[in-house]
Scaffold this motif. Sequence first.
Motif, mmCIF file in Angstrom:
data_model
loop_
_atom_site.group_PDB
_atom_site.id
_atom_site.type_symbol
_atom_site.label_atom_id
_atom_site.label_comp_id
_atom_site.label_asym_id
_atom_site.label_seq_id
_atom_site.Cartn_x
_atom_site.Cartn_y
_atom_site.Cartn_z
ATOM 1 N N ILE A 1 0.858 -1.192 0.000
ATOM 2 C CA ILE A 1 0.000 0.000 0.000
ATOM 3 C C ILE A 1 0.890 1.237 0.000
ATOM 4 C CG2 ILE A 1 -1.777 1.238 1.252
ATOM 5 C CD1 ILE A 1 -2.612 -1.319 2.479
ATOM 6 N N PRO A 2 0.618 2.174 -0.889
ATOM 7 C CA PRO A 2 1.459 3.380 -0.913
ATOM 8 C C PRO A 2 1.050 4.374 0.166
ATOM 9 C CG PRO A 2 -0.158 3.464 -2.656
ATOM 10 C CD PRO A 2 -0.358 2.157 -1.975
ATOM 11 N N HIS A 3 2.009 5.217 0.533
ATOM 12 C CA HIS A 3 1.682 6.355 1.393
ATOM 13 C C HIS A 3 1.241 7.519 0.534
ATOM 14 C CE1 HIS A 3 4.498 4.775 4.768
ATOM 15 N NE2 HIS A 3 3.403 4.074 4.639
ATOM 16 N N GLU A 4 0.642 8.494 1.190
ATOM 17 C CA GLU A 4 0.176 9.665 0.451
ATOM 18 C C GLU A 4 1.352 10.347 -0.249
ATOM 19 O OE1 GLU A 4 -2.420 11.929 2.752
ATOM 20 O OE2 GLU A 4 -2.375 13.664 1.424
ATOM 21 N N THR A 5 2.439 10.456 0.485
ATOM 22 C CA THR A 5 3.606 11.145 -0.072
ATOM 23 C C THR A 5 4.121 10.468 -1.328
ATOM 24 O OG1 THR A 5 4.836 9.872 1.529
ATOM 25 C CG2 THR A 5 4.424 12.170 2.043
ATOM 26 N N ASP A 6 3.928 9.143 -1.397
ATOM 27 C CA ASP A 6 4.469 8.436 -2.556
ATOM 28 C C ASP A 6 3.804 8.885 -3.842
ATOM 29 O OD1 ASP A 6 4.524 5.338 -0.681
ATOM 30 O OD2 ASP A 6 5.936 7.016 -0.770
ATOM 31 N N ILE A 7 2.486 9.012 -3.779
ATOM 32 C CA ILE A 7 1.762 9.379 -4.992
ATOM 33 C C ILE A 7 2.158 10.788 -5.418
ATOM 34 C CG2 ILE A 7 -0.505 9.590 -6.027
ATOM 35 C CD1 ILE A 7 -0.129 6.834 -5.162
ATOM 36 N N VAL A 8 2.245 11.638 -4.414
ATOM 37 C CA VAL A 8 2.638 13.019 -4.707
ATOM 38 C C VAL A 8 4.006 13.032 -5.370
ATOM 39 C CG1 VAL A 8 3.262 15.184 -3.642
ATOM 40 C CG2 VAL A 8 1.264 13.935 -2.838
ATOM 41 N N GLN A 9 4.901 12.276 -4.760
ATOM 42 C CA GLN A 9 6.267 12.243 -5.282
ATOM 43 C C GLN A 9 6.284 11.729 -6.713
ATOM 44 O OE1 GLN A 9 8.743 9.353 -3.422
ATOM 45 N NE2 GLN A 9 10.614 10.447 -3.869
ATOM 46 N N MET A 10 5.430 10.701 -6.947
ATOM 47 C CA MET A 10 5.404 10.118 -8.288
ATOM 48 C C MET A 10 4.973 11.159 -9.307
ATOM 49 S SD MET A 10 3.044 7.197 -9.897
ATOM 50 C CE MET A 10 1.822 8.348 -10.382
ATOM 51 N N ASN B 1 5.320 14.242 -9.104
ATOM 52 C CA ASN B 1 6.298 15.313 -9.254
ATOM 53 C C ASN B 1 7.656 14.811 -9.689
ATOM 54 O OD1 ASN B 1 4.269 16.845 -8.299
ATOM 55 N ND2 ASN B 1 5.045 16.965 -6.215
ATOM 56 N N LYS B 2 7.691 13.613 -10.144
ATOM 57 C CA LYS B 2 9.003 13.033 -10.411
ATOM 58 C C LYS B 2 9.679 13.739 -11.550
ATOM 59 C CE LYS B 2 8.992 8.622 -11.228
ATOM 60 N NZ LYS B 2 9.256 7.179 -11.196
ATOM 61 N N VAL B 3 10.924 14.083 -11.346
ATOM 62 C CA VAL B 3 11.669 14.777 -12.389
ATOM 63 C C VAL B 3 12.609 13.796 -13.085
ATOM 64 C CG1 VAL B 3 13.371 16.562 -12.827
ATOM 65 C CG2 VAL B 3 11.543 16.959 -11.182
ATOM 66 N N ASP B 4 13.403 13.167 -12.257
ATOM 67 C CA ASP B 4 14.433 12.296 -12.802
ATOM 68 C C ASP B 4 13.938 10.861 -12.774
ATOM 69 O OD1 ASP B 4 17.998 12.014 -12.115
ATOM 70 O OD2 ASP B 4 16.682 10.937 -13.481
ATOM 71 N N GLU B 5 13.827 10.259 -13.943
ATOM 72 C CA GLU B 5 13.269 8.906 -14.035
ATOM 73 C C GLU B 5 14.046 7.896 -13.214
ATOM 74 O OE1 GLU B 5 9.736 8.436 -15.799
ATOM 75 O OE2 GLU B 5 11.016 6.721 -15.497
ATOM 76 N N VAL B 6 15.347 8.083 -13.228
ATOM 77 C CA VAL B 6 16.164 7.027 -12.626
ATOM 78 C C VAL B 6 16.326 7.218 -11.129
ATOM 79 C CG1 VAL B 6 18.421 5.960 -12.615
ATOM 80 C CG2 VAL B 6 17.398 6.650 -14.758
ATOM 81 N N ASN B 7 16.594 8.443 -10.728
ATOM 82 C CA ASN B 7 17.022 8.606 -9.341
ATOM 83 C C ASN B 7 15.894 8.874 -8.378
ATOM 84 O OD1 ASN B 7 19.678 8.195 -9.845
ATOM 85 N ND2 ASN B 7 20.047 10.314 -10.409
#
Lengths: 150, 848
Positions: free
Chosen positions: B682-691, B693-699
Amino acid sequence: MVRLRHRYIIAEVQMEEEWKSGNVTRQNALMEAINKSIRSLHGIQGVALSKAGLYAKYINPSTKICFIRMRRTAYEIVTSSLPFVTRLDGQLMSFKTIYTGATIRHCNIFLQKYHRRELETKYGSLKSDLQRKLFEAELANMAPLSVKIS
Amino acid sequence: MEVDETVESLGVRNFLAARIQEINSLSNQISTSGIPASKGLAFQHVPKHMRRRAVSHNPKRLPKRLQGIHRHQVEKSSGSSVIKKAKKPSRRHRRRPSNLTEEYNRRQREHKWLETHIWHAKRFHILNKWGYRIPKEPTAKGYRAGYRAASQFCAMRDISYYSCFELEGNFQLISSKISTSFAPTEVNPLSLSSEMYKSGKREGTFHFYRSGSYPFGYVGRVRFYWKMDQSSLFLWVHPAQKDEILNEICAEFELMSKQNLVFRRPEKDKDEPMDTASDETEISEEIPKDYDDAHIDRKLLPKKLCHRPKWINYSTNVILTDLEGVFNRFRLYGPLATQTLKEVFQVLSPAKLEKDISNNDNINKQFWWLNYYQDKQEVLTKQCELWEKLKSFSQIPCHSVIPLTLNDPRISIPNKTDPVVKKKAKPVVESFDDVGPLLDQLQSEAVDYPILNEKTRTKAIDERMSQEEFNKRQSQLLIPGSKLNLGVEENQVPIILIHRPNTASTRFKNGGWDIVLPAGWAMPIWIALVYRCVRVLGLRESETFESESGSSVHSNEDGFLPPDSLSGEKEADGRLSDLQINYFKYPPAKRPNFIKLGCPFPFKIDWRSLLKFGSAKNTVDIDSFYIMRNPFFLEALRNTLSSSNKNTIFNQDPSNPEHLLIEICLTIVGKGSIGPGAIVCIPHETDIVQMNNKVDEVNDNLEEPVGDDASAHKKREDLRNTRDRMKSFMQKKRKKLRKKNCNGQPIDLTPFSSDKLQVINSAINSLWLPDSEQILKNMSRTPIGAIVFGRETYSIAKCSGIGYCTFNGLKEWFNACAKCDWNPRKLILVRDCRNSLVYRFAKLEICV
């Protein structure tokens, strides 16, 4: 040279007491007794014919079994004079022929069967429980059957 | 009195002791065949008149009784250079047909061969599974090709390893018993006695549960169809579940085993409701009492076609027959399957039948179809009409069972492969003829499908012209390569076509046909199909197609057996041991460290610990678990999860929610791949947000922190040191012993053998394996499920997988999503624990 053929007789020496070894070895005593008997029945000629291969191959004083070996040509002479042997080194005895064979191997095989049958009859004749128990305990030491008992 | 006794017993003992000793020594002498080893070699004991010089190279010159000992002695001393081993028969001799069949039969003792085994053996890698040799995958890797064939053209698979049972008896009795004990209605809404199935026109499947254990005790999926006159039920069972199902049925119907029931006693033992008395007995007499199928071309046929093992209940007249090997089953996939079948199969026409009847001068030898169809010519006309009109398999009602009688397929095999694809462009058909009512009529009129009738089936198998004879006839043709005209002698094959509808229409169209044929006819039909360029698939395709379809229930394959059944458990255990052995073959630097990767289930997914973790308070010890199969419940669950309706199915808990697993299908969103053993979290709320806003695909990937291996590492090091010290210690001791013992007697090295190090080795190995409970607790995101099978799915061009989630876990996830709108797409996390620390996002779907 043609092969020498022999006959082996399994004989049980029947005597009342134990077969003690006297001054002479048992084998020598046995041979002496048999030769004496042959001489009395068949004379010197008989002795001469039979002496060559006559030999007590195996003697077991505790079970009183002996294997006597002779040439096939001498077979009749020896077997005819065996019943007349009465004394072995002073002891009273008589021969009981159990088996005649052409090879020692067959004699061994037969003897094993014979002993086993004897044990069975002995077991049957035991009169008390104690004896029977002792009997069974001893049987544990026996080797497993290597021959077919018919 | 006592004294006497003891004295006597003493005498007895002496007597005994002496005799026994003698017996023992005699036994000794006898057993060594008169030549004790110390007395010299065997050839020295040969009598003078039998001694020969040649014995040195020819041991046959010795008397027979000494040959064995001589051979043994020579081998020990100088090796086998002297004694010639029997020359291995030449390759030509070994390949003579009779020797070959012997060889094949010997090889089949342990694992049975399919009839098409030899064909597969030249082209496929073959597995030993479930007592059969099953082709796994072609030697030329063809994942994509297989998929292409099955989705656009035509592909097929030999699934004859499925076991078939015939359950004869009273229709009411059988259907009621099965429905109540084995097929609970929650899971199987359409019971065996429903209108659709009871006429024998359709094939159904039901989930088989052990009697009285629902919802636990799942066994497997069983396919069935009734005989037209409802006198018997045919069950098709996966071989891994065969024993279980057999035992259950025997227990339920109280059947006793009756091996080799003699065929010819129909009145006493069997109770056939449709007993057309005179007919039956006549045909039964043609098959003699000790029917030995030896005269049938026998290379790969089962041993007894007539006398199959039976289980009988004499009072209720229920008979269960194990028809293993009597039928063959091929599964065809692909949209061109129907066209291919039309090419391959020529249906027996009434015109031909009439001609045959008139041409048949040999009245004694009545071929089975002449007898059977003599008065049933309308059936043949209907059959021809149906076959004419059949253009696409969507014309046929779902799951239909179509009986057909075909001409010998060997006759129309083209000289070169004739792919169906290359034919003139698929005919544009504006409207399909309405075939439904025609089919209905055919099925009703056929009444007794010839292949399901034991007597006609056996005759059909018996009368098959052997391949050798057929080839001879072909070679006698005036114009080589022309079509062989056999007239009356042309065999007719009774088959059944079973229709399989597309069940997963959004993804992979897995519909097609199943062909059920009698034994002995597999190779002719197989070759005929192969010559039409039907691609042949293996066992691995059953797995991949299951994941392509996105649901194991709907896919119609039994690719991976579900974990709540015994067979699935066994399979997983087998895989566990294989994987584990392979894992430890590599050195530690070349294999993944599962503790550091935080992988709770490296080789086998332990559903029990997953459920235990997900249960309230984490204390419930789960002994058995079950997978929800109730379609209504699953539908409701799916609706709940797709909508954001807050009053949901989760408000009412099903029974035993802590033992419940739900099957899910995950599709990865974005980058990443999953494989078996991947954990769903189960993801956390922050995870979805981070996803978002993801800038760098790899890091910027969401990662699990590296697991702590330090303590285990230390322990391993210590153990390794102890082991190494022990090893060198043992070595030194052994060296010393060997040095001391230079007189050549055998030494006992066992106290210092390196077997003692095994204990330490296994301790070290177990330290490399993760402690699943600890890891589950310490995972940064809550695990709720695991993936059983996952790979690149061609049908949706993404990576997807099928697995199971705990019900409580799903509830938690749904509640978390429903609370606020942070997860509009309803994403879930999945991590392929065996390979990486990165969490990937995926869309979850309930498999209904």
